[in-house]
Design a protein around this motif. Structure first.
Motif, short mmCIF file in Angstrom:
data_model
loop_
_atom_site.label_atom_id
_atom_site.label_comp_id
_atom_site.label_asym_id
_atom_site.label_seq_id
_atom_site.Cartn_x
_atom_site.Cartn_y
_atom_site.Cartn_z
N SER A 67 4.33 7.93 5.13
CA SER A 67 4.45 7.05 3.96
C SER A 67 5.92 6.84 3.63
CB SER A 67 3.73 7.65 2.77
OG SER A 67 4.01 6.91 1.59
N GLU B 169 0.14 7.45 9.53
CA GLU B 169 1.52 6.98 9.55
C GLU B 169 2.29 7.64 8.41
OE1 GLU B 169 1.56 2.78 9.18
OE2 GLU B 169 0.16 2.44 10.85
N ARG C 30 -0.51 4.48 5.01
CA ARG C 30 -1.65 4.36 5.92
C ARG C 30 -1.94 5.74 6.51
NH1 ARG C 30 -3.65 -0.63 4.69
NH2 ARG C 30 -1.93 -2.12 4.55
N GLN D 274 -8.69 5.98 -0.59
CA GLN D 274 -7.80 6.11 0.55
C GLN D 274 -6.40 5.63 0.17
OE1 GLN D 274 -9.43 4.32 4.17
NE2 GLN D 274 -11.44 4.29 3.17
N CYS E 69 -4.71 11.54 11.85
CA CYS E 69 -6.00 11.14 11.28
C CYS E 69 -6.96 12.33 11.18
CB CYS E 69 -6.58 9.99 12.10
SG CYS E 69 -5.60 8.47 11.95
N ALA F 86 0.84 -1.19 0.00
CA ALA F 86 0.00 0.00 0.00
C ALA F 86 0.87 1.25 0.00
CB ALA F 86 -0.93 0.00 1.20
N ALA G 72 -4.50 3.62 1.55
CA ALA G 72 -4.32 2.18 1.72
C ALA G 72 -4.93 1.38 0.59
CB ALA G 72 -4.91 1.73 3.05
#
Length: 247
Positions: free
Chosen positions: A74, A72, A69, A155, A238, A66, A157
């Motif tokens: 990248s 997190e 996330r 998204q 988030c 992916a 992910a």
């Protein structure tokens, strides 16, 4: 014996992984119908459909990792992010799907946003000033747009890359006709530092104010749903952090 791993599960749907097979269980068969049809139409890499027996859809895992996330950092390279932008542009340039999409019109979206903002404040989910500021930012997204073929839930992910190439884009149940900038905003939500790489691959002038507006709008609409379904939008990086970054 292969281990069964729960990828995601809530009241509406669940996804399990058994070896290299993903089993998607969905109470809404219309979502699965859209997913299967979209993957057959789009000009970008998608998982192979292995079989379908309602309410279960079996698809093969795609190679690579992916892009990242939410919440997190990248580890993907700028070139991988640019490749994702190029793949999205190819999707958006494709002929429109024969179904309109599951979203609301502008008036419906504005009404839903206003109602959700009121609930966030009255239920004490978020501070009033945070909601008010982001509702103001979100206004820029509420404008007419020329519809394109969008993924609808792009998204970070859901995009897989390997050696700076996109190997697969997954989870097409929200695909349909919509705003191109919504896809770009969803991909870069919480990863604003990679927006320039995505735009470089996408290859077109982009209204950054509208991207930021979609970040606020999507986050405002998502926070309460996430809390009610066992997710944590207050985790670092988030949705709530996205909203705070607009202050």
């Amino acid at each position: 014996m292969e281990e069964v791993k729960v990828v995601v599960a809530h009241a509406e749907r669940a996804t399990l992984r058994v070896g290299d097979v993903f089993l998607k269980v969905d109470s809404d068969q219309a979502r699965i119908d859209v997913e299967v049809e979209a993957m057959a139409l789009v000009p970008v890499p998608t998982p192979e459909v292995l079989w379908r027996k309602p309410p279960v859809l079996a698809i093969a895992a795609v190679s690579g990792s992916a892009l990242g996330r939410l919440g997190e950092p990248s580890t993907a390279s700028p070139a991988a992010w640019a490749a994702a932008g190029a793949a999205i542009r190819k999707l958006h340039d494709a002929p429109l799907p024969p179904w309109p999409g599951r979203g609301r019109g502008l008036d419906g979206l504005a009404a839903e946003l206003d109602a959700e903002c009121e609930r966030l404040v009255t239920k004490g989910v978020l501070p009033a000033d945070l909601v008010t500021r982001n509702r103001q930012v979100a206004e820029a997204a509420l404008r007419p747009w020329a519809p394109v073929f969008i993924h609808g839930d792009l998204q970070i992910a859901h995009v897989f890359v390997d050696d700076d190439e996109v190997t697969g884009i997954i989870d097409w149940s929200e695909a349909g006709q919509g705003d191109a900038l919504y896809d770009l905003a969803t991909l870069t939500l919480g990863h604003e530092e990679h927006l320039g790489d995505v735009i470089a691959g996408y290859g077109s002038d982009i209204d950054i104010a509208v991207i930021r507006a979609w970040w606020s709008l999507r986050s405002l609409l998502a926070v309460r749903w996430l809390v009610e379904h066992g997710f944590d939008p207050s985790a670092p990086g988030c949705e709530i952090d996205v909203l705070r970054s607009r202050m």
